[in-house]
Design a protein around this motif. Structure first.
Motif, PDB file in Angstrom:
ATOM      1  N   ARG A  72       0.831  -1.207   0.000  1.00 42.37           N
ATOM      2  CA  ARG A  72       0.000   0.000   0.000  1.00 42.37           C
ATOM      3  C   ARG A  72       0.867   1.260   0.000  1.00 42.37           C
ATOM      4  NH1 ARG A  72      -5.482  -0.789   2.177  1.00 42.37           N
ATOM      5  NH2 ARG A  72      -5.357   1.357   2.927  1.00 42.37           N
ATOM      6  N   VAL A 131      -9.945  -1.719 -10.026  1.00 44.90           N
ATOM      7  CA  VAL A 131     -11.120  -1.697  -9.144  1.00 44.90           C
ATOM      8  C   VAL A 131     -12.147  -2.684  -9.695  1.00 44.90           C
ATOM      9  CG1 VAL A 131     -13.021  -0.287  -8.264  1.00 44.90           C
ATOM     10  CG2 VAL A 131     -10.730   0.694  -8.456  1.00 44.90           C
ATOM     11  N   PHE A 172      -8.760   7.253  -5.131  1.00 40.72           N
ATOM     12  CA  PHE A 172      -8.480   6.141  -4.219  1.00 40.72           C
ATOM     13  C   PHE A 172      -9.479   6.105  -3.051  1.00 40.72           C
ATOM     14  CE2 PHE A 172      -4.950   5.025  -6.606  1.00 40.72           C
ATOM     15  CZ  PHE A 172      -4.200   4.019  -6.017  1.00 40.72           C
ATOM     16  N   GLU A 210     -12.262   3.015  -2.293  1.00 34.90           N
ATOM     17  CA  GLU A 210     -12.324   2.255  -1.043  1.00 34.90           C
ATOM     18  C   GLU A 210     -13.720   2.356  -0.419  1.00 34.90           C
ATOM     19  OE1 GLU A 210      -9.212   3.443   1.620  1.00 34.90           O
ATOM     20  OE2 GLU A 210      -7.636   3.165   0.127  1.00 34.90           O
ATOM     21  N   ARG A 211     -14.326   3.509  -0.531  1.00 36.76           N
ATOM     22  CA  ARG A 211     -15.616   3.734   0.133  1.00 36.76           C
ATOM     23  C   ARG A 211     -16.774   3.078  -0.600  1.00 36.76           C
ATOM     24  NH1 ARG A 211     -18.233   9.728   1.458  1.00 36.76           N
ATOM     25  NH2 ARG A 211     -20.184   8.951   2.406  1.00 36.76           N
ATOM     26  N   PHE A 245     -12.445  -1.332  -2.582  1.00 39.99           N
ATOM     27  CA  PHE A 245     -11.038  -1.355  -2.959  1.00 39.99           C
ATOM     28  C   PHE A 245     -10.169  -1.472  -1.714  1.00 39.99           C
ATOM     29  CE2 PHE A 245      -7.313   1.513  -4.012  1.00 39.99           C
ATOM     30  CZ  PHE A 245      -6.581   0.517  -4.639  1.00 39.99           C
ATOM     31  N   ASP A 246      -9.109  -2.320  -1.779  1.00 37.01           N
ATOM     32  CA  ASP A 246      -8.282  -2.592  -0.597  1.00 37.01           C
ATOM     33  C   ASP A 246      -7.087  -1.655  -0.467  1.00 37.01           C
ATOM     34  OD1 ASP A 246      -6.639  -3.451  -2.629  1.00 37.01           O
ATOM     35  OD2 ASP A 246      -6.649  -5.567  -2.056  1.00 37.01           O
ATOM     36  N   GLY A 247      -6.903  -0.719  -1.389  1.00 32.99           N
ATOM     37  CA  GLY A 247      -5.822   0.254  -1.258  1.00 32.99           C
ATOM     38  C   GLY A 247      -4.489  -0.154  -1.847  1.00 32.99           C
TER      39      GLY A 247
END
Length: 397
Positions: free
Chosen positions: A87, A108, A208, A212-213, A217-219
């Protein structure tokens, strides 16, 4: 008083005049014969010109886009499983001394549709990626319509489309919405084509934080983009993989996008050589046509040759006359071909948006080749004409 008779001599202007008269009397045949030479020279000049124009445009592209961009992508491990980059990979790359800029994108898992009435399986060939807000400056990209992601927009369900993605989705202006999974996303920008990273032209990009929100997505970034000084590109390339994945650098694929443009130049050079070969074949065929025309001209003009010989013209003068005709015929075709080749180069380059380049050496070389062809093609007919006996020539029907 005894006087020695000397054979008459023709001045250079007289030689040209006599040679031109022979061509003027047979215009249709001259045009057809010169056409083969013209086609060959036009092909060679145009091929060289277009190749140089394309290469000049490519070099201008490289100068504009820069050759100091490197990409590092996640590969697969020994078991064939996809590897995730750390990350903090961007931060790790930024700590390398010569690195001036580092940014990233990430895949994504989101299916993209034009609207919620379109079946989920119909994604129009557009994929979703998360992008950092400093991506566009790093790639030298430009926004065609709307705006790029900003610190506020990267957290909201907004997207910027690549040029191809917008076309496939039928998006022509900003403010329209598309579906990413079950989330309605607003299009805030459409990019111009990205010349160094064309795969991003087919992507819908979100920030990004938004990825994620809204999309789980895991970053973990998928691709790292890095720019360094021109002098240190190779040094950075040597350490980039192990900087991103210490102890397991084999799973990181490092590449230089500008290498693809350089490879294109090498491919164009091979194609140029092939087309030059075809032009040379056309030129050779044209030379055979000139030789054939001159042989027929000698047969048709035997009485003229006999008359000139009986009036004191030497064999050398006859040879010079027919060699001049052959040279003028070839030069006519060569000059026409060079002009056509230059015009074709300028026309095609203008359509493509290139700076037209027609090297002077290609024009000079083409004209020199026609003169050589003219001498070779006219040599046998000239010798044959000079060997005709005046009496036999005058009695020919």
């Amino acid at each position: 008083m005894k006087h020695d008779l000397k054979p008459s001599r023709l001045s250079a202007i007289d030689v040209l005049r006599v040679g031109a008269v022979g061509l003027h009397a047979r215009r249709a045949r001259v045009v057809l014969s010169a056409l083969g030479i013209a086609i060959g020279i036009a092909t060679m000049v145009a091929v060289v010109g277009l190749s140089e124009s394309s290469r000049a445009d490519l070099m201008a592209q490289l100068d504009r886009l820069g050759t100091n961009l490197l990409t590092a992508e996640a590969g697969k491990d020994a078991m064939g499983q996809d590897v995730k980059l750390p990350r903090n990979a961007v931060a790790m790359v930024e700590r390398v001394g010569p690195v001036q800029h580092a940014t990233a994108t990430a895949d994504v898992d989101a299916r993209i549709r034009r609207s919620d009435v379109v079946p989920e399986e119909r994604t129009a060939g557009v994929t979703a990626q998360a992008a950092r807000i400093d991506l566009l400056p790093a790639l030298g990209g430009e926004v065609d319509k709307g705006v790029w992601l900003n610190p506020v927009g990267e957290r909201l369900p907004t997207t910027v489309l690549g040029a191809v993605a917008a076309d496939r989705l039928g998006i022509t202006r900003t403010g329209e919405t598309i579906m990413m999974n079950d989330t309605r996303v607003v299009v805030v920008g459409i990019l111009k084509p990205l010349e160094l990273v064309p795969n991003l032209d087919r992507v819908a990009m979100v920030g990004f934080p938004a990825a994620e929100r809204y999309f789980g997505f895991d970053g973990h970034p998928t691709t790292i983009f890095e720019r360094s000084t021109d002098a240190s590109v190779e040094d950075v390339r040597a350490v980039l993989a192990r900087t991103i994945s210490p102890g397991n650098e084999a799973v990181v694929k490092v590449s230089r996008p500008s290498d693809a443009l350089a490879a294109k130049a090498a491919t164009d050079e091979g194609l140029t050589n092939l087309m030059l070969g075809l032009g040379a074949v056309a030129l050779l065929v044209g030379g055979v046509g000139v030789a054939n025309t001159m042989v027929i001209s000698v047969l048709e003009r035997r009485q003229e040759i006999g008359l000139r010989r009986s009036l004191g013209a030497t064999r050398g003068a006859i040879r010079l006359q027919f060699l001049t005709e052959s040279l003028l015929l070839s030069a006519l075709g060569g000059a026409t071909g060079a002009l056509l080749g230059a015009v074709a180069t300028y026309g095609f380059a203008r359509v493509q948006g290139w700076t037209a380049v027609v090297p002077l050496w290609s024009l000079a070389g083409g004209l020199a080749a026609t003169l050589v062809i003219g001498v070779v093609a006219g040599l046998y007919p000239a010798i044959r004409a000079s060997r005709l006996h005046p009496t036999v020539a005058l009695n020919a029907t």
